[in-house]
Design an enzyme around this catalytic site. Structure first.
Site, PDB file in Angstrom:
ATOM      1  N   ASN A  41      -5.812  -6.064 -49.788  1.00  0.00           N
ATOM      2  CA  ASN A  41      -5.857  -4.890 -50.657  1.00  0.00           C
ATOM      3  C   ASN A  41      -4.670  -3.970 -50.442  1.00  0.00           C
ATOM      4  O   ASN A  41      -4.244  -3.271 -51.353  1.00  0.00           O
ATOM      5  CB  ASN A  41      -7.173  -4.135 -50.459  1.00  0.00           C
ATOM      6  CG  ASN A  41      -8.297  -4.782 -51.273  1.00  0.00           C
ATOM      7  OD1 ASN A  41      -8.026  -5.564 -52.181  1.00  0.00           O
ATOM      8  ND2 ASN A  41      -9.537  -4.483 -50.938  1.00  0.00           N
ATOM      9  N   GLU A  81     -11.375 -11.957 -44.628  1.00  0.00           N
ATOM     10  CA  GLU A  81     -10.537 -11.195 -43.699  1.00  0.00           C
ATOM     11  C   GLU A  81     -11.411 -10.775 -42.519  1.00  0.00           C
ATOM     12  O   GLU A  81     -12.444 -10.122 -42.704  1.00  0.00           O
ATOM     13  CB  GLU A  81      -9.935  -9.964 -44.384  1.00  0.00           C
ATOM     14  CG  GLU A  81      -8.837 -10.321 -45.369  1.00  0.00           C
ATOM     15  CD  GLU A  81      -8.187  -9.096 -46.025  1.00  0.00           C
ATOM     16  OE1 GLU A  81      -6.976  -9.131 -46.274  1.00  0.00           O
ATOM     17  OE2 GLU A  81      -8.908  -8.108 -46.301  1.00  0.00           O
ATOM     18  N   SER A 141     -13.844  -3.138 -47.879  1.00  0.00           N
ATOM     19  CA  SER A 141     -12.614  -3.773 -48.340  1.00  0.00           C
ATOM     20  C   SER A 141     -11.384  -2.938 -48.004  1.00  0.00           C
ATOM     21  O   SER A 141     -10.274  -3.421 -48.129  1.00  0.00           O
ATOM     22  CB  SER A 141     -12.690  -4.073 -49.826  1.00  0.00           C
ATOM     23  OG  SER A 141     -13.204  -2.985 -50.535  1.00  0.00           O
ATOM     24  N   HIS A 156     -14.452  -9.028 -44.251  1.00  0.00           N
ATOM     25  CA  HIS A 156     -14.229  -8.709 -45.662  1.00  0.00           C
ATOM     26  C   HIS A 156     -14.294  -9.970 -46.520  1.00  0.00           C
ATOM     27  O   HIS A 156     -13.355 -10.764 -46.551  1.00  0.00           O
ATOM     28  CB  HIS A 156     -12.873  -8.001 -45.826  1.00  0.00           C
ATOM     29  CG  HIS A 156     -12.559  -7.662 -47.253  1.00  0.00           C
ATOM     30  ND1 HIS A 156     -11.282  -7.601 -47.751  1.00  0.00           N
ATOM     31  CD2 HIS A 156     -13.383  -7.374 -48.289  1.00  0.00           C
ATOM     32  CE1 HIS A 156     -11.333  -7.297 -49.036  1.00  0.00           C
ATOM     33  NE2 HIS A 156     -12.591  -7.160 -49.384  1.00  0.00           N
TER      34      HIS A 156
END
Ligand code: T1G
Length: 682
Positions: A472, A434, A401, A422
């Protein structure tokens, strides 16, 4: 005999019936030429004595996906959709709708104005307008309750639920489900029987109240949902024409609302996100067998997604017990999904799931994805094993991540085959994916990752390789800014409430408690030695963890939890930890108004978004909106952080950035706002 081939509505006579076929690719949206073509064809139907009736159908495998969403921002050009529907009802001959593919929004409304509806198996029907911040504008709120009753109409229109042909038949929305809708519609001889003349079936008040409450809850009481409920309920009390006029007023008002504009932006942003820029288009590698490394929660979720997509899955884990449990859980989950009609029955069996405990078992995989502990050394070791066993040309994917995909790729002798994929937890539910391109990823890898995501019915977004990718990285900047606000004077509940009021599903501290504070604590400890002492650092989370407050799972974190319920506010322990942090920084605590909290939080996101775009981590600004809305609880009705920024006054936005720059102090990097606010997709 062909009457008109020039128009987007092609009319021809079959068995004494005028077949009006709409040909407006890709989805036969009801653009002005379609509306005009239908009115013209209906006039012909009325005038020609040799014709016994009409059938409206769509070319290209679909009926009509609704009004043309691209036309919404523009003034409507006649004939309007209600004019077309009025012409259908006024036509002395019966008109039948032959549904297939999508019969959505204005498409279903048009069908409801017909004298009968025949649906081909596989048709999707619904009035999804609330998802676009509007309500049906062509009689849907008035006609549907006349067929289904108010409570069902509240459910369908209030939540935008989509129905299968069979479900629509069971509710009385369609008259017949047939293998070939057009020939069945031509054969159908319904007589003239407009839905608008039907009474609304009587229902008990409590049944209606329950349906209303459920729709309000599902739609978070947004304006469109409230209006939809009012319009449907009005159908039971007002004469048809009055109900129709009220519906149209509400529809026109909502159509120009900022919320509807933001939701339209999201509609197109999501469709744009899955498209690769021209330079990256390539023939994707074939993926039919997937090896998932790690049978934990994430691995299981990925495996379930792949199985539901009809792929063969090799689930690898060293831990025999964990593997067996995962296998059992997957079988149960798939059986439940099949029983609920969410997936085809033949996808439920376990024939395509292989449980593996030796690396040699992953050899048949076209794509290997690891979902092991988020630790660089662990992932590198797993990649060395994958490299040693996966077949040549297989895609080697990491579900990291935030770790560096290139560093992980360097553990293999084939970095050209390594890609980040991800997934978000729970991976079988969350649509966002992702797709992270590494520096050495082969030219066809991005296309393979995107195609794989689409095949899994995900919403794949391409990202460059950089800490935290898109989601993130932005969430981190946002949460850090919220931590600064804690020290500056706000309590966790002040911040959470302000952001939940803005529309976030949950505030950042409630989210942190839910996901567990200990993971962040460990990460912070690991990074402590590398941290620049001049950078602002808020130690509140560390001190909470030192006291065993790991969040919801330990009964306490920022909040306390009794029987799983979050306390309304924070307790004295937390407050004194926060006060001590403020004092240590020499800050006099001051109250932060909700609007300040919201603007600082959003400014932190916007600034990071600008940096991401400038750094090429995001391909387009709208991709950032898709990631934040789909993966991080950013309110869809606000259109994502970039869309939000673009609707703000520039001077105020610059001032917000000044404020977060001052709050951050050393190391603050200001993003290029110009680029973020003006970039248009390549
Ligand atoms: N208007 C304009 N373009 C549309 C469209 C629409 N209604 N629906 C789809 N498209 C485009 C989409 O942008 C994409 O274009 C292509 O079609 C394929 O879509 C008066 C006011 C029909 C189930 O909300 O649910 O009627 O990207 O990639 O997965 O009361 O699209 O290729 O250029 O999604 O096969 C209500 C929305 C309108 C339906 C097909 N209708 N559409 O899914 O392909 S409001 C909707 C969908 C209304 C009335 C009111 C899906 C789909 P491009 P796609 P798909």
């Amino acid at each position: 005999m062909r009457i008109d081939t020039m128009s987007v509505v092609v009319a021809r006579i079959e068995d004494g019936v005028l077949l009006m076929e709409i040909n407006n690719p890709p989805v036969n949206a009801l653009s002005q030429p379609v509306r005009a073509g239908l009115v013209e064809a209906l006039e012909r139907l009325a005038a020609d004595d040799t014709l016994r009736g009409g059938v409206i159908a769509g070319a290209g495998g679909t009926f009509i996906a609704g009004a043309d969403i691209k036309e919404f921002g523009k003034p409507p050009a006649p004939p309007l959709l209600p004019d077309v529907l009025a012409a259908i009802e006024a036509c002395p001959k019966p008109v039948v709708a032959a549904l297939q593919g999508a019969a959505l929004g204005g498409g279903l409304e048009l069908a409801l104005a017909c004298d009968a509806r025949v649906a081909q198996a596989g048709t999707v029907l619904g009035l999804p307008e609330v998802a676009l911040g509007i309500i049906p504008g062509a009689g849907g709120t008035q006609r549907l309750p006349r067929l289904t009753g108010v409570s069902t109409a509240l459910r369908l229109i209030g939540t935008g639920e989509r129905l299968s042909a069979e479900a629509a038949k069971a509710l009385g929305i369609v008259d017949e489900v047939a293998p070939d809708a057009v020939s069945a519609a031509i054969a159908c001889r319904p007589g003239k029987r407009p839905v608008s003349k039907l009474p609304v079936p009587a229902e008990a008040a409590d049944v209606i109240a329950k349906a209303e409450a459920a729709a309000l809850k599902a739609g978070k009481s947004r304006p469109a949902v409230m209006e939809a409920i009012a319009a449907v309920k009005a159908a039971a009390t007002l004469p048809f024409a009055e109900g129709l006029a009220q519906e149209r007023d509400a529809f026109l008002n909502l159509r120009t609302s900022p919320e509807a504009a933001a939701l339209r932006h999201m509609f197109f942003a999501e469709r744009e996100a899955v498209r690769l820029p021209a330079a990256l288009r390539a023939k994707p590698r074939r993926v039919e067998t997937v090896a998932v490394i790690g049978a934990g929660t994430m691995g299981r979720g990925i495996a379930q997604s792949a199985l539901e997509a009809g792929l063969t899955v090799i689930l690898y884990d060293l831990n025999a017990e964990l593997l067996a449990t995962a296998g059992e859980a997957l079988r149960t989950a798939l059986a439940e999904r099949a029983a609920a009609g969410k997936i085809a029955a033949d996808l439920a069996g376990n024939a395509r799931l292989v449980l593996a405990r030796t690396w040699a078992d992953i050899v048949p995989a076209d794509l290997v994805i690891e979902a092991v502990f988020e630790d660089l050394a662990v992932k590198q070791e797993v990649f060395r094993q994958i490299d040693a066993h996966a077949r040549l040309g297989a895609v080697l994917a990491t579900n990291t991540s935030y770790l560096d995909v290139d560093v992980i790729a360097a553990a293999t002798a084939r970095p050209q085959d390594v890609l980040g994929l991800h997934f978000f937890s729970p991976a079988n539910v969350m649509k966002l994916l992702e797709v992270v391109r590494g520096a050495h990823s082969a030219p066809d890898l991005a296309a393979t990752g995107m195609e794989f995501g689409k095949h899994l019915k995900k919403l794949p977004v391409l990202c460059g390789n950089g800490f935290g990718f898109i989601g993130n990285r932005i969430y981190n900047a946002y949460r850090t800014q919220c931590e600064y606000m804690l020290e500056d004077g706000a309590w966790p509940e002040d911040i959470d409430t302000a952001l939940e009021t803005f529309g976030f599903a949950m505030g950042p501290f409630a989210v942190a408690d839910l996901s567990g504070l200990d993971i962040a604590w460990r990460m912070r400890a690991a990074q402590a030695a590398m941290r620049d002492a001049r950078k602002r650092y808020v130690p509140v989370l560390d001190h909470l963890c030192e006291q065993g407050r790991f969040g919801r799972k330990s009964g306490a974190g920022y909040y306390t939890y009794a029987e799983g319920r979050r306390s309304a506010g924070t307790d004295d322990t937390v407050r004194s930890i926060i006060e001590a942090a403020s004092a240590a920084r020499g800050l006099t605590r001051r109250t932060l108004a909700p609007e300040i909290i919201q603007r600082r939080s959003l400014a932190a996101m916007v600034n990071e978004a600008a940096l991401l775009l400038a750094g090429g981590i995001a391909q387009r600004a709208s991709d950032i909106d898709v990631v934040l809305v789909q993966g991080y609880g950013f309110p869809r009705f606000a259109g994502g952080p970039v869309y939000w920024a673009r609707t703000q006054d520039r001077t105020t936005l610059e001032r917000d950035l000044d404020i977060i720059a001052a709050a951050t102090g050393f190391g603050f990097e200001r993003g290029p706002l110009d680029l973020l606010l003006t970039e248009s997709a390549p």
